[in-house]
Design an enzyme around this catalytic site. Structure first.
Site, PDB file in Angstrom:
ATOM      1  N   CYS A   1      85.663  51.362  36.117  1.00  0.00           N
ATOM      2  CA  CYS A   1      85.697  50.139  35.296  1.00  0.00           C
ATOM      3  C   CYS A   1      84.329  49.929  34.683  1.00  0.00           C
ATOM      4  O   CYS A   1      83.405  49.465  35.354  1.00  0.00           O
ATOM      5  CB  CYS A   1      86.122  48.923  36.108  1.00  0.00           C
ATOM      6  SG  CYS A   1      86.394  47.457  35.045  1.00  0.00           S
TER       7      CYS A   1
ATOM      8  N   CYS B   1      86.240  51.761  27.082  1.00  0.00           N
ATOM      9  CA  CYS B   1      86.958  51.169  28.211  1.00  0.00           C
ATOM     10  C   CYS B   1      87.867  52.225  28.820  1.00  0.00           C
ATOM     11  O   CYS B   1      88.612  52.890  28.095  1.00  0.00           O
ATOM     12  CB  CYS B   1      87.794  49.988  27.729  1.00  0.00           C
ATOM     13  SG  CYS B   1      88.955  49.350  28.957  1.00  0.00           S
TER      14      CYS B   1
END
Length: 250
Positions: free
Chosen positions: A80, A198
């Protein structure tokens, strides 16, 4: 026969992309190399990509590192990017050192790669001084990511925030749409394009196509993570059809 290399991933509970893109990359590498890989995950709760949920989720990463080291993984990835970057400048180094120490204390020492640190290291490997990037985050989080990257010495000349707060909706984005998103960016004078900043936003099917179209290195947070995992494992950084960074030259 030597056992397969065990790839551990710490993933947000709502992430469904890193457990597809990292295996896809390393399965691609298996087609040209003798090593074989298995994949193992531990999850941290997170549904909405907000600063509050990200901070709470990051606090759970130590437990995940312990669980994965119980399986004696050979390398551990923290999947993440924005959770790390939202914790403050340079936090990827602190996180990697702390989580590595958890594996040491548990008797199964393993190197730790964060997708945030991997993106920085991937851009440095490419000697990219000036980049453009696409992120699914809301504008304030995207600006924070841009600031984090720039503090690491890489100028972000242009960026696009798709402003999708729900993490499952991020995963549902069609990678084919990234070509149209790229057309909204000014690519003049850049050294590399970050197609997805991302690890939840899928981009892998479009990376090589867009790299071939624009004639510049194209990376994603997932590709940079795979690159750093291979580096930490002491393996050649070559995966077919995954862009310049995984061409084996870096």
């Amino acid at each position: 026969m030597t056992r397969p290399i065990r790839i551990g991933q710490i993933v947000p509970s709502s992430n469904v992309t890193m457990e597809t893109e990292i295996p896809a990359l390393l399965r691609g590498r298996e087609a040209i190399a003798p090593e074989r890989f298995t994949f193992h995950s531990s999850r941290m709760r997170m549904k909405k990509v907000t600063a509050e949920e990200l901070a709470a989720m990051d606090a759970d990463s130590d437990r995940c590192a312990l669980e994965l080291s119980d399986a004696a993984v050979d390398v551990l990835g923290y999947a993440c990017l924005v959770a790390i970057m939202s914790m403050g400048q340079g936090y990827h180094r602190q996180s990697e050192a702390r989580l590595h120490q958890r594996t040491v204390d548990n008797g199964h020492a393993a190197p730790v790669v964060t997708s945030a640190g991997a993106l920085i290291e991937g851009l440095k490997a490419l000697e990219a001084k000036r980049i453009a990037l696409i992120a699914p985050y809301m504008k304030p989080l995207t600006q924070m990511v841009v600031g984090y990257i720039e503090q690491e010495g890489v100028e972000v000349a242009d960026w696009l925030a798709l402003e999708i707060p729900d993490n499952l909706e991020v995963a549902a984005q069609d990678p084919a749409n990234l070509l149209d998103h790229c057309k909204r960016l000014d690519l003049a004078g850049i050294d590399a394009l970050v197609l997805s900043a991302c690890v939840q936003m899928p981009s892998l099917p479009s990376v090589q196509k867009i790299e071939d179209a624009i004639g510049l290195p194209v990376v994603s947070a997932a590709i940079c993570t795979a690159h750093q995992m291979l580096m930490r494992l002491g393996l050649p950084t070559q995966v077919p059809g995954a862009g310049a960074l995984l061409s084996g030259r870096y």
